[in-house]
Scaffold this active site. Structure first.
Site, PDB file in Angstrom:
ATOM      1  N   HIS A  82       0.847  -1.191   0.000  1.00 42.70           N
ATOM      2  CA  HIS A  82       0.000   0.000   0.000  1.00 42.70           C
ATOM      3  C   HIS A  82       0.881   1.239   0.000  1.00 42.70           C
ATOM      4  O   HIS A  82       1.875   1.304   0.710  1.00 42.70           O
ATOM      5  CB  HIS A  82      -0.904   0.021   1.229  1.00 42.70           C
ATOM      6  CG  HIS A  82      -2.085   0.922   1.063  1.00 42.70           C
ATOM      7  ND1 HIS A  82      -3.317   0.467   0.630  1.00 42.70           N
ATOM      8  CD2 HIS A  82      -2.238   2.248   1.239  1.00 42.70           C
ATOM      9  CE1 HIS A  82      -4.168   1.472   0.561  1.00 42.70           C
ATOM     10  NE2 HIS A  82      -3.524   2.575   0.925  1.00 42.70           N
ATOM     11  N   ASP A 161     -13.997   3.059   7.177  1.00 46.91           N
ATOM     12  CA  ASP A 161     -12.934   3.838   6.518  1.00 46.91           C
ATOM     13  C   ASP A 161     -13.464   4.485   5.254  1.00 46.91           C
ATOM     14  O   ASP A 161     -13.117   5.625   4.938  1.00 46.91           O
ATOM     15  CB  ASP A 161     -11.724   2.950   6.191  1.00 46.91           C
ATOM     16  CG  ASP A 161     -10.722   3.708   5.324  1.00 46.91           C
ATOM     17  OD1 ASP A 161     -10.139   4.684   5.837  1.00 46.91           O
ATOM     18  OD2 ASP A 161     -10.564   3.386   4.137  1.00 46.91           O
ATOM     19  N   ARG A 168     -12.915  12.983   4.918  1.00 47.97           N
ATOM     20  CA  ARG A 168     -11.594  13.626   5.055  1.00 47.97           C
ATOM     21  C   ARG A 168     -11.229  14.342   3.764  1.00 47.97           C
ATOM     22  O   ARG A 168     -10.671  15.438   3.774  1.00 47.97           O
ATOM     23  CB  ARG A 168     -10.526  12.575   5.387  1.00 47.97           C
ATOM     24  CG  ARG A 168     -10.608  12.081   6.812  1.00 47.97           C
ATOM     25  CD  ARG A 168      -9.733  10.858   7.020  1.00 47.97           C
ATOM     26  NE  ARG A 168      -8.352  11.094   6.705  1.00 47.97           N
ATOM     27  CZ  ARG A 168      -7.534  10.193   6.155  1.00 47.97           C
ATOM     28  NH1 ARG A 168      -7.966   8.981   5.866  1.00 47.97           N
ATOM     29  NH2 ARG A 168      -6.289  10.495   5.906  1.00 47.97           N
ATOM     30  N   SER A 183      -6.460   4.473   8.560  1.00 50.01           N
ATOM     31  CA  SER A 183      -7.140   4.233   7.290  1.00 50.01           C
ATOM     32  C   SER A 183      -6.444   3.096   6.531  1.00 50.01           C
ATOM     33  O   SER A 183      -7.083   2.123   6.089  1.00 50.01           O
ATOM     34  CB  SER A 183      -7.125   5.524   6.454  1.00 50.01           C
ATOM     35  OG  SER A 183      -7.466   5.271   5.126  1.00 50.01           O
ATOM     36  N   LYS A 187      -7.640  -1.269   6.423  1.00 50.89           N
ATOM     37  CA  LYS A 187      -7.938  -1.971   5.167  1.00 50.89           C
ATOM     38  C   LYS A 187      -6.995  -3.154   4.977  1.00 50.89           C
ATOM     39  O   LYS A 187      -7.403  -4.218   4.512  1.00 50.89           O
ATOM     40  CB  LYS A 187      -7.798  -1.011   3.981  1.00 50.89           C
ATOM     41  CG  LYS A 187      -8.973  -0.059   3.891  1.00 50.89           C
ATOM     42  CD  LYS A 187      -8.830   0.912   2.753  1.00 50.89           C
ATOM     43  CE  LYS A 187      -7.721   1.898   2.991  1.00 50.89           C
ATOM     44  NZ  LYS A 187      -7.935   3.223   2.468  1.00 50.89           N
TER      45      LYS A 187
HETATM   46  N1  URA Z   1      -4.289   6.023   1.540  1.00 54.09           N
HETATM   47  C1  URA Z   1      -5.294   5.530   2.305  1.00 54.09           C
HETATM   48  O1  URA Z   1      -5.798   4.441   2.066  1.00 54.09           O
HETATM   49  N2  URA Z   1      -5.716   6.268   3.327  1.00 54.09           N
HETATM   50  C2  URA Z   1      -5.184   7.467   3.626  1.00 54.09           C
HETATM   51  O2  URA Z   1      -5.613   8.056   4.581  1.00 54.09           O
HETATM   52  C3  URA Z   1      -4.139   7.967   2.824  1.00 54.09           C
HETATM   53  C4  URA Z   1      -3.700   7.224   1.768  1.00 54.09           C
END
Ligand code: URA
Length: 443
Positions: A82, A161, A168, A183, A187
């Protein structure tokens, strides 16, 4: 318990209890707390921060706000990656096929654009027919068949989220270390991979403007991942320049395909190989050095490119566009921008470049905006390069002439020139590993 009292507490920088955080996440998920109160709490968190205990509680509550995937029926060690978000960051499109081509299962859920940064799902949807909205059954079937899936975040995975992310994005509360950590890690934990590699971007095109902030975020996320029983490592990589030259959905797909064809920009190739090698290493395919050779082999042999075309087709996309990227449509309006003066590019406002792409139509200013997949820009020079006045600096692509004028103005504000030579910034700063996130190696 009342949400009003929780907002008031956070406004006064008082630590929230685990029960209060669970109450909030439950209210977000069930829609019993309205957007304005969630937004107020997000702003208070953004300004007052969260302790490590609060961040972990928020992450776990969000991870369990919906389904959690059990990937144990899939073969081998499952590795996820990620990125914290950047401009021109198309690494997933290159790295995931490399890793899958080398026999490691990649069951990946990716995000959409956030603020000035792009999102993998938006880029993939630039490929005609590509379906990122798979059901769970389709997701598992694709991974079983191809060893890889590049899906959007399922509705049922970390739904808290999903709602918070959108709020956000609309309330200028993205740049908060605990909110980003929770966040991303919620995930990743819900998505079920055994090992997680994080690409934490730093620089003026990322949410973490300094290396110090990026390290703080990386340590938090690695600690949360390890605490949840997932071996986790993070790279701190540069975002003081866009990665590669292309910014915008189809333009980025074409650049990613170029790297998979053993062409493409050197910086993008370098970072992708590093990330792919470490994913393979996390999957126990050998030492980092050996895994780097495997990653290179995947590109040179054409196996990674074939794997990308395979997953595109498996998700309904037309692989003919991957086999021959010249088939992609080009924007109606193509405008060349010339260097306004001679000199070395001293610095770029990379966030401004992301905003330029957005103004051209490549992203969303409002959640329901439609994306122009052909829109974006291609840089012809990066920091430390020398240009004579009038030489090409970039090409802008859009479908709307009015957008081109506003974008050009914004774009030209993004450059500072110097008469004396400038050093190129490093591409990778360091790696953060270990159960307590203390191990750090430099690059
Ligand atoms: N990527 C995400 O999944 N969440 C964030 O808050 C920032 C980048």
């Amino acid at each position: 318990m009342r949400i009003y009292d929780i907002i008031h507490k956070k406004k006064n920088a008082v630590e929230l209890t685990e029960a209060e955080i669970r109450f909030v996440v439950d209210g977000v998920t069930r829609n019993t707390i309205p957007d304005y109160q969630i937004s107020a709490l997000l702003m208070a968190i953004c300004l007052k921060g969260m302790t490590a205990a609060e961040t972990t509680a928020l992450t776990l509550a969000m991870a369990h706000s919906g389904d959690t995937l059990d990937l144990s029926s899939l073969p081998g060690i499952k590795v996820d990656k990620h990125s914290t978000g950047g401009v021109g960051d198309k690494t997933t499109l290159v790295v995931a096929p490399i890793v899958a081509a080398m026999g490691v299962t990649v069951a990946k859920m990716s995000g959409r654009s956030l603020g000035h940064t792009g999102g993998t799902v938006d880029k993939l949807e630039g490929i005609p027919g590509f379906n990122a909205g798979l059901t769970m059954e389709e997701f598992f079937a694709t991974v079983r068949r191809s060893g890889i899936c590049l899906s959007g975040q399922s509705m049922s995975l970390a739904p808290a989220d999903k709602r918070i992310y959108a709020l956000r994005d609309a309330t200028a509360t993205i740049e908060s270390v605990p909110l980003i950590a929770a966040s991303i890690m919620s995930k990743k934990i819900a998505a079920g991979a055994d090992r997680i590699l994080l690409d934490v971007k730093t620089g003026n095109g990322s949410f973490m403007k300094t290396v110090g902030e990026a390290k703080e975020l990386a340590r938090k996320m690695v600690t949360i991942g390890e605490g949840a029983g997932r071996k986790t490592a993070a790279f701190i990589t540069d975002m003081s320049n866009p990665l590669g030259f292309a910014v915008g959905n189809i333009l980025e797909i074409k650049e990613a395909v170029a790297v998979l064809r053993n062409e493409g920009p050197e910086d993008l190739r370098y970072v992708c190989l590093k990330l792919a090698a470490h994913m393979l290493h996390l999957a126990e395919k050998g030492t980092v050095e050996h895994c780097k050779t495997l990653a290179e082999e995947a590109i040179v042999s054409g196996k990674a490119l074939e794997k990308f075309a395979e997953v595109v087709a498996a998700q309904g996309g037309d692989r003919a566009y991957i086999d021959d990227p010249d088939r992609f449509p080009t924007a109606k309006i193509v405008r060349e921008i010339k260097a306004p003066q001679s000199g070395y590019i001293q610095a770029m406002d990379t966030e401004g470049i992301g905003i330029t792409a957005l103004l051209l139509g490549a992203g969303r200013e409002k959640t329901d905006d439609k994306i122009d997949y052909t829109a974006g820009l291609v840089l012809h020079a990066k920091t430390a390069d020398y240009l004579e006045a009038g030489q090409p600096l970039a090409t802008l692509y859009t479908s709307d002439a009015r957008k081109a004028d506003a974008a050009k103005e914004r774009f030209l504000e993004c450059f500072a020139f110097s008469d004396t030579p400038v050093e190129k910034p490093p591409l990778i700063y360091c790696e953060i590993t270990g159960p307590a996130a203390v191990g750090e190696s430099k690059y």
